[in-house]
Design a protein around this motif. Structure first.
Motif, PDB file in Angstrom:
ATOM      1  N   VAL A 320      38.819  64.427  86.962  1.00 59.79           N
ATOM      2  CA  VAL A 320      39.236  63.353  87.706  1.00 59.79           C
ATOM      3  C   VAL A 320      38.238  62.161  87.357  1.00 59.79           C
ATOM      4  O   VAL A 320      38.716  60.595  86.797  1.00 59.79           O
ATOM      5  CB  VAL A 320      38.387  63.177  89.401  1.00 59.79           C
ATOM      6  CG1 VAL A 320      38.993  61.819  90.050  1.00 59.79           C
ATOM      7  CG2 VAL A 320      39.112  63.903  90.176  1.00 59.79           C
ATOM      8  N   THR A 332      48.213  62.486  90.657  1.00 59.43           N
ATOM      9  CA  THR A 332      47.674  63.345  91.680  1.00 59.43           C
ATOM     10  C   THR A 332      48.750  64.568  91.461  1.00 59.43           C
ATOM     11  O   THR A 332      48.180  65.994  91.441  1.00 59.43           O
ATOM     12  CB  THR A 332      47.422  63.056  93.325  1.00 59.43           C
ATOM     13  OG1 THR A 332      48.825  61.598  93.436  1.00 59.43           O
ATOM     14  CG2 THR A 332      45.975  61.627  93.083  1.00 59.43           C
ATOM     15  N   GLU A 336      47.155  68.910  90.698  1.00 59.44           N
ATOM     16  CA  GLU A 336      47.967  69.290  91.737  1.00 59.44           C
ATOM     17  C   GLU A 336      48.399  70.809  91.324  1.00 59.44           C
ATOM     18  O   GLU A 336      48.297  71.870  90.921  1.00 59.44           O
ATOM     19  CB  GLU A 336      48.893  69.272  92.566  1.00 59.44           C
ATOM     20  CG  GLU A 336      49.169  70.193  93.813  1.00 59.44           C
ATOM     21  CD  GLU A 336      50.345  69.789  94.995  1.00 59.44           C
ATOM     22  OE1 GLU A 336      50.695  70.301  95.700  1.00 59.44           O
ATOM     23  OE2 GLU A 336      50.451  68.637  95.190  1.00 59.44           O
ATOM     24  N   CYS A 342      45.779  70.964  96.609  1.00 55.73           N
ATOM     25  CA  CYS A 342      45.932  69.587  96.761  1.00 55.73           C
ATOM     26  C   CYS A 342      45.031  67.999  96.324  1.00 55.73           C
ATOM     27  O   CYS A 342      43.944  68.334  97.290  1.00 55.73           O
ATOM     28  CB  CYS A 342      47.482  68.633  97.930  1.00 55.73           C
ATOM     29  SG  CYS A 342      47.414  67.379  98.712  1.00 55.73           S
ATOM     30  N   PHE A 343      45.093  66.972  96.086  1.00 60.04           N
ATOM     31  CA  PHE A 343      43.938  66.409  95.471  1.00 60.04           C
ATOM     32  C   PHE A 343      43.270  65.568  96.999  1.00 60.04           C
ATOM     33  O   PHE A 343      42.459  65.606  97.106  1.00 60.04           O
ATOM     34  CB  PHE A 343      44.251  65.690  94.499  1.00 60.04           C
ATOM     35  CG  PHE A 343      43.634  64.653  94.639  1.00 60.04           C
ATOM     36  CD1 PHE A 343      42.716  64.565  93.528  1.00 60.04           C
ATOM     37  CD2 PHE A 343      43.796  62.970  95.131  1.00 60.04           C
ATOM     38  CE1 PHE A 343      41.674  63.833  93.258  1.00 60.04           C
ATOM     39  CE2 PHE A 343      42.618  62.094  95.561  1.00 60.04           C
ATOM     40  CZ  PHE A 343      41.495  62.140  93.555  1.00 60.04           C
ATOM     41  N   THR A 368      51.754  58.422  92.853  1.00 58.88           N
ATOM     42  CA  THR A 368      51.007  59.450  92.994  1.00 58.88           C
ATOM     43  C   THR A 368      49.730  59.038  92.119  1.00 58.88           C
ATOM     44  O   THR A 368      48.780  60.169  91.624  1.00 58.88           O
ATOM     45  CB  THR A 368      51.820  60.339  92.230  1.00 58.88           C
ATOM     46  OG1 THR A 368      52.043  60.364  90.060  1.00 58.88           O
ATOM     47  CG2 THR A 368      52.708  61.576  93.440  1.00 58.88           C
TER      48      THR A 368
END
Length: 388
Positions: A320, A332, A336, A342-343, A368
Motif C-alpha cells: 500500500v 484494490t 486482492e 479483500c483490501f 477500485t
C-alpha cells in the motif's frame, strides 16, 4: 511463496559505492577518495557475485547501476560488469539499462563505451543550476560541467535521460528554484526527478543544523517550491507519475516502477537490497572489506541480521505504501489478487480515516483505485502510516 504474485521479469540493481567526494547531505552507502586499484578490486568481486546467480534461469528486463557515482569507474569496468550480468541472467530483448552519472566524471570516451555496452538510459545528478548552491552542497561539478556533459550526452546518442534536481536547500529562494527548473526544461530531458532536501542522521548537514549553524527554508516555502515545480513540469508536457518523478510520455523509469509496483528485484554490490517473492527482503553487508572478503571465499555477502522476518501483514502495508507513491495510486482489485484478501476487510479499521481524507480532498477514491491528490502528497507520510 510469501505473496500470490507470479514471478515475472525481475529488475537488477548494481551498487557502485565510489564518489569523487561525499556531499554534505548524503547518507547513501558511498565514499570518496578511493584508488582505481580498489575500484577494480571491487568490480572483480561484483563479477563473482553476479556469477552466483548463474543457473537460476531468471530473466531481467531492467538493469540499474547506481551509487555512489558509477560514472567514476573506468569505462572498461562498466563494460565488464554488464557482460557479467548478461552471463548470469537472461536479459530481455528490450531492456532498460540505466547508469547514474555525475557531470564532472563524463567524457566522450566513457559515453561511447556506455552505448557499446548497451546502456540506453542515463541519470544525471545535477541538483541545481546555481553554482553557489552546488558549492554549498559539496557537489563536485558546476553548471558549466553539466552543460558540457549534456552536449556530449546528446551528441553520443542518449535520448532517454533523467536529470535530478533538489529544492528546499538552505539559501535557495523560490526564484532560484524556478530558474534552475526552467533552465533544465529548456534542454528537454525525457525525465526529471525532483526532491526536497532531507536532513539525514550522521551527515554534515544534520550536524550543522543541530548545532544551529544552518537553517532550512520554512516548510511552507518548501511546499510552494514543490507545487510550483509540478505546475511547471506539467505545463511543459511532463506526466507527474510518482511523488518525486515526472516524465515525458513513454519515459517513466521502468526500473523504479518495479519498486513501486511491488515487483521482484535482485541486487548485487555493497549494501544492496533485494526483494524476492519466495525469500522476502535481504541486504548485503555494508563494510567494503567484509564484502570483498566473503566474495573471495565463495560466500554470498548477505547480512543475515539486517532484516527482521516480515509477516504477510507487513508486506501488505509495504504494498500500500509504495502504491500510494504513484499518481495512479493503489488498485484494490490487484491487492486482492496478490494477497488473496479483500483490501477493505484487511483495513476495515482504516476506512473511516480514508473517508475523512477523501472529504478533505487529500485522497481520491475512484472505482477500485485509491490515490493521493496533489494536496494529499503534503501529508503523505501521515496518510501512508495508516496502513503500515
Amino acid at each position: 511463496m510469501i505473496i500470490n504474485k507470479e514471478k515475472g521479469q525481475a529488475g537488477l540493481y548494481i551498487h557502485i559505492p565510489f564518489c569523487l567526494k561525499k556531499c554534505g547531505y548524503c547518507d547513501f552507502l558511498s565514499f570518496g577518495g578511493c584508488t582505481e586499484e580498489l575500484q577494480r578490486q571491487y568490480v572483480q568481486a561484483l563479477v563473482k557475485e553476479l556469477g552466483f546467480y548463474k543457473g537460476e534461469g531468471r530473466t531481467i528486463d531492467t538493469i540499474y547501476i547506481g551509487g555512489g557515482t558509477p560514472s567514476l569507474l573506468p569505462a572498461d569496468c562498466v563494460e565488464t560488469i554488464l557482460a557479467a550480468a548478461r552471463e548470469a541472467f537472461m536479459v530481455a530483448e528490450d531492456p532498460e539499462i540505466s547508469l547514474e552519472a555525475n557531470p564532472k566524471t563524463l567524457t566522450e570516451g566513457k559515453l561511447k563505451a556506455y552505448g557499446k555496452a548497451g546502456i540506453n538510459r542515463l541519470s544525471l545528478g545535477v541538483q541545481s543550476m546555481d553554482d553557489r548552491l552546488l558549492a554549498f552542497m559539496g557537489r563536485a561539478h558546476d553548471r558549466a560541467d553539466f552543460l558540457e556533459s549534456w552536449r556530449m550526452v546528446r551528441e553520443q546518442g542518449f535520448f532517454n535521460v533523467n536529470v535530478d534536481l533538489m529544492f528546499g536547500i538552505p539559501g535557495q529562494t523560490q526564484e532560484m528554484w524556478e530558474d534552475s527548473l526552467r533552465q533544465v526544461l529548456e534542454l528537454g530531458p525525457e525525465h526529471i526527478s525532483f526532491y526536497s532536501l532531507q536532513l539525514e542522521e550522521g551527515t554534515p548537514f544534520c550536524r550543522k543544523y543541530k548545532a544551529g549553524e544552518m537553517d532550512l527554508p520554512p516548510a511552507e516555502e518548501d511546499r510552494r517550491m514543490y507545487h510550483q515545480g509540478i505546475r511547471m513540469l506539467k505545463e511543459a508536457g511532463y506526466d507527474h507519475y510518482e511523488i518525486s518523478n515526472c516524465a515525458r510520455p513513454g519515459f517513466a523509469s521502468r526500473h523504479n516502477l518495479k519498486y513501486w509496483n511491488f515487483e521482484e528485484y535482485l541486487a548485487v554490490g555493497l549494501g544492496a537490497h533485494s526483494f524476492r517473492y519466495d525469500q522476502g527482503r535481504q541486504r548485503n553487508v555494508s563494510r567494503l572489506e567484509t564484502y570483498i572478503q566473503r566474495i573471495g571465499q565463495g560466500l554470498l555477502p548477505v547480512d543475515a541480521g539486517a532484516f527482521q522476518e516480515e509477516s504477510r501483514r507487513d508486506y501488505m502495508g509495504e504494498y500500500v505504501f509504495t502504491a500510494l507513491r504513484k499518481s495512479e495510486g493503489l488498485d484494490t482489485a490487484d491487492f486482492e489478487k496478490v494477497f488473496g484478501a479483500c483490501f477493505f476487510s484487511v483495513y476495515k479499521e482504516q476506512m473511516d480515516a480514508v473517508s475523512a481524507y477523501e472529504r478533505q480532498g487529500l485522497l481520491r477514491v475512484e472505482g477500485t483505485r485509491i490515490a493521493l491528490t496533489e494536496r494529499g502528497i503534503d501529508c503523505s507520510n501521515e496518510i501512508m502510516a495508516e496502513f503500515v
